[in-house]
Motif scaffolding. Structure first.
Motif, PDB file in Angstrom:
ATOM      1  N   ARG A  63      -0.945  14.239  -1.173  1.00 19.75           N
ATOM      2  CA  ARG A  63      -2.118  13.879  -0.502  1.00 19.75           C
ATOM      3  C   ARG A  63      -2.409  12.421  -0.743  1.00 19.75           C
ATOM      4  O   ARG A  63      -2.238  11.690   0.287  1.00 19.75           O
ATOM      5  CB  ARG A  63      -3.265  14.638  -0.337  1.00 19.75           C
ATOM      6  N   HIS A  64      -2.361  12.031  -1.954  1.00 21.47           N
ATOM      7  CA  HIS A  64      -2.782  10.648  -2.383  1.00 21.47           C
ATOM      8  C   HIS A  64      -1.571   9.656  -1.980  1.00 21.47           C
ATOM      9  O   HIS A  64      -1.828   8.519  -1.463  1.00 21.47           O
ATOM     10  CB  HIS A  64      -2.921  10.758  -3.887  1.00 21.47           C
ATOM     11  N   THR A  65      -0.353  10.263  -2.159  1.00 19.82           N
ATOM     12  CA  THR A  65       0.795   9.233  -1.731  1.00 19.82           C
ATOM     13  C   THR A  65       0.850   9.105  -0.281  1.00 19.82           C
ATOM     14  O   THR A  65       0.875   8.026   0.212  1.00 19.82           O
ATOM     15  CB  THR A  65       1.890   9.931  -2.388  1.00 19.82           C
ATOM     16  N   ALA A  66       0.495  10.253   0.516  1.00 17.02           N
ATOM     17  CA  ALA A  66       0.577  10.092   2.034  1.00 17.02           C
ATOM     18  C   ALA A  66      -0.560   9.013   2.351  1.00 17.02           C
ATOM     19  O   ALA A  66      -0.215   8.306   3.217  1.00 17.02           O
ATOM     20  CB  ALA A  66       0.485  11.437   2.623  1.00 17.02           C
ATOM     21  N   LEU A  67      -1.700   9.157   1.604  1.00 15.78           N
ATOM     22  CA  LEU A  67      -2.846   8.357   2.107  1.00 15.78           C
ATOM     23  C   LEU A  67      -2.409   6.783   1.669  1.00 15.78           C
ATOM     24  O   LEU A  67      -2.800   5.665   2.214  1.00 15.78           O
ATOM     25  CB  LEU A  67      -4.035   8.884   1.385  1.00 15.78           C
ATOM     26  N   ALA A  68      -1.645   6.677   0.338  1.00 17.40           N
ATOM     27  CA  ALA A  68      -1.308   5.355   0.063  1.00 17.40           C
ATOM     28  C   ALA A  68      -0.428   4.885   1.141  1.00 17.40           C
ATOM     29  O   ALA A  68      -0.312   3.570   1.525  1.00 17.40           O
ATOM     30  CB  ALA A  68      -0.897   5.430  -1.327  1.00 17.40           C
ATOM     31  N   ILE A  69       0.611   5.682   1.625  1.00 15.04           N
ATOM     32  CA  ILE A  69       1.558   5.164   2.531  1.00 15.04           C
ATOM     33  C   ILE A  69       0.771   4.857   3.784  1.00 15.04           C
ATOM     34  O   ILE A  69       0.995   3.648   4.416  1.00 15.04           O
ATOM     35  CB  ILE A  69       2.459   6.079   2.720  1.00 15.04           C
ATOM     36  N   GLN A  70      -0.008   5.369   4.181  1.00 10.08           N
ATOM     37  CA  GLN A  70      -1.048   5.143   5.383  1.00 10.08           C
ATOM     38  C   GLN A  70      -1.694   3.705   4.996  1.00 10.08           C
ATOM     39  O   GLN A  70      -1.644   2.920   5.974  1.00 10.08           O
ATOM     40  CB  GLN A  70      -2.042   6.212   5.736  1.00 10.08           C
ATOM     41  N   GLN A  71      -2.242   3.584   3.844  1.00 14.71           N
ATOM     42  CA  GLN A  71      -2.889   2.319   3.791  1.00 14.71           C
ATOM     43  C   GLN A  71      -2.208   1.167   3.800  1.00 14.71           C
ATOM     44  O   GLN A  71      -2.366   0.066   4.512  1.00 14.71           O
ATOM     45  CB  GLN A  71      -3.632   2.286   2.500  1.00 14.71           C
ATOM     46  N   ILE A  72      -0.783   1.247   3.366  1.00 13.75           N
ATOM     47  CA  ILE A  72       0.298   0.258   3.392  1.00 13.75           C
ATOM     48  C   ILE A  72       0.544  -0.157   4.718  1.00 13.75           C
ATOM     49  O   ILE A  72       0.604  -1.209   5.167  1.00 13.75           O
ATOM     50  CB  ILE A  72       1.466   0.414   2.410  1.00 13.75           C
ATOM     51  N   ILE A  73       0.592   0.877   5.531  1.00 13.07           N
ATOM     52  CA  ILE A  73       1.052   0.755   6.899  1.00 13.07           C
ATOM     53  C   ILE A  73      -0.312  -0.108   7.718  1.00 13.07           C
ATOM     54  O   ILE A  73       0.007  -0.890   8.461  1.00 13.07           O
ATOM     55  CB  ILE A  73       1.195   1.992   7.663  1.00 13.07           C
ATOM     56  N   MET A  74      -1.313   0.367   7.311  1.00  8.99           N
ATOM     57  CA  MET A  74      -2.590  -0.407   7.934  1.00  8.99           C
ATOM     58  C   MET A  74      -2.531  -1.773   7.378  1.00  8.99           C
ATOM     59  O   MET A  74      -2.992  -2.765   8.362  1.00  8.99           O
ATOM     60  CB  MET A  74      -3.978   0.385   7.428  1.00  8.99           C
ATOM     61  N   LEU A  75      -2.163  -2.215   6.284  1.00  9.06           N
ATOM     62  CA  LEU A  75      -2.532  -3.539   5.895  1.00  9.06           C
ATOM     63  C   LEU A  75      -1.255  -4.307   6.817  1.00  9.06           C
ATOM     64  O   LEU A  75      -1.502  -5.429   7.060  1.00  9.06           O
ATOM     65  CB  LEU A  75      -2.105  -3.507   4.325  1.00  9.06           C
ATOM     66  N   ALA A  76      -0.081  -3.587   6.900  1.00 10.86           N
ATOM     67  CA  ALA A  76       0.729  -4.317   7.873  1.00 10.86           C
ATOM     68  C   ALA A  76       0.479  -4.445   9.121  1.00 10.86           C
ATOM     69  O   ALA A  76       0.779  -5.666   9.747  1.00 10.86           O
ATOM     70  CB  ALA A  76       2.252  -3.398   7.596  1.00 10.86           C
ATOM     71  N   GLU A  77      -0.243  -3.621   9.718  1.00 11.32           N
ATOM     72  CA  GLU A  77      -0.993  -3.754  10.877  1.00 11.32           C
ATOM     73  C   GLU A  77      -1.763  -4.722  11.018  1.00 11.32           C
ATOM     74  O   GLU A  77      -1.623  -5.548  12.062  1.00 11.32           O
ATOM     75  CB  GLU A  77      -1.523  -2.144  11.356  1.00 11.32           C
ATOM     76  N   LEU A  78      -2.662  -5.017  10.028  1.00 14.11           N
ATOM     77  CA  LEU A  78      -3.395  -6.128  10.164  1.00 14.11           C
ATOM     78  C   LEU A  78      -2.816  -7.586   9.962  1.00 14.11           C
ATOM     79  O   LEU A  78      -3.116  -8.350  10.684  1.00 14.11           O
ATOM     80  CB  LEU A  78      -4.237  -6.043   8.814  1.00 14.11           C
ATOM     81  N   ALA A  79      -1.791  -7.348   9.190  1.00  6.79           N
ATOM     82  CA  ALA A  79      -1.137  -8.669   9.169  1.00  6.79           C
ATOM     83  C   ALA A  79      -0.203  -9.124  10.493  1.00  6.79           C
ATOM     84  O   ALA A  79      -0.320 -10.315  11.113  1.00  6.79           O
ATOM     85  CB  ALA A  79      -0.046  -8.726   8.086  1.00  6.79           C
TER      86      ALA A  79
END
Length: 126
Positions: A95-111
């Motif tokens: 779960r922590h890994t999937a949430l980390a992937i989601q966070q990376i995706i969100m950071l890319a979306e912000l960029a």
């Protein structure tokens, strides 16, 4: 660097044996140099000239940057939602890994959103 004298020097009594030994040493040295060249300076397996990208999925070359960024932003938002939903089915480290992937995706979306804000949109002439 090339040496004139074979390494180690040949100590034979007959001239033919000495020539044969020198030829064997030269061949060994050439093989060693080829091996070193192969491993220390390998040839590129795919050169830019020979690689042709697949045209199965192709972005039209004349699409403007704003449209590309908008599409990338929407794709990243969808990926973020999918990763978040997937994380809901997991427990523990997965779960922590999937949430980390989601966070990376969100950071890319912000960029991408910031890049989209910086795109100069030409004013339409009426």
């Amino acid at each position: 660097m090339s040496k004139i004298v074979p390494d180690p020097p040949v100590n034979t009594a007959t001239p033919n044996a000495e020539a044969t030994e020198a030829e064997a040493l030269i061949k060994d040295r050439e093989a060693i140099n080829r091996a070193l060249d192969y491993y220390l300076d390998p040839p590129e397996p795919y050169s830019v000239k020979t690689r042709r990208p697949s045209t199965m999925f192709m972005v039209v070359p004349d699409v403007d940057s704003e449209s590309l960024l908008a599409h990338a932003c929407e794709s990243l938002a969808s990926a973020s939602v999918m990763a978040g939903d997937f994380a809901g089915y997991l427990e523990g480290p997965q779960r922590h890994t999937a949430l980390a992937i989601q966070q990376i995706i969100m950071l890319a979306e912000l960029a991408v959103n910031r890049a989209l804000d910086n795109v100069d949109v030409p004013l339409a002439t009426v």
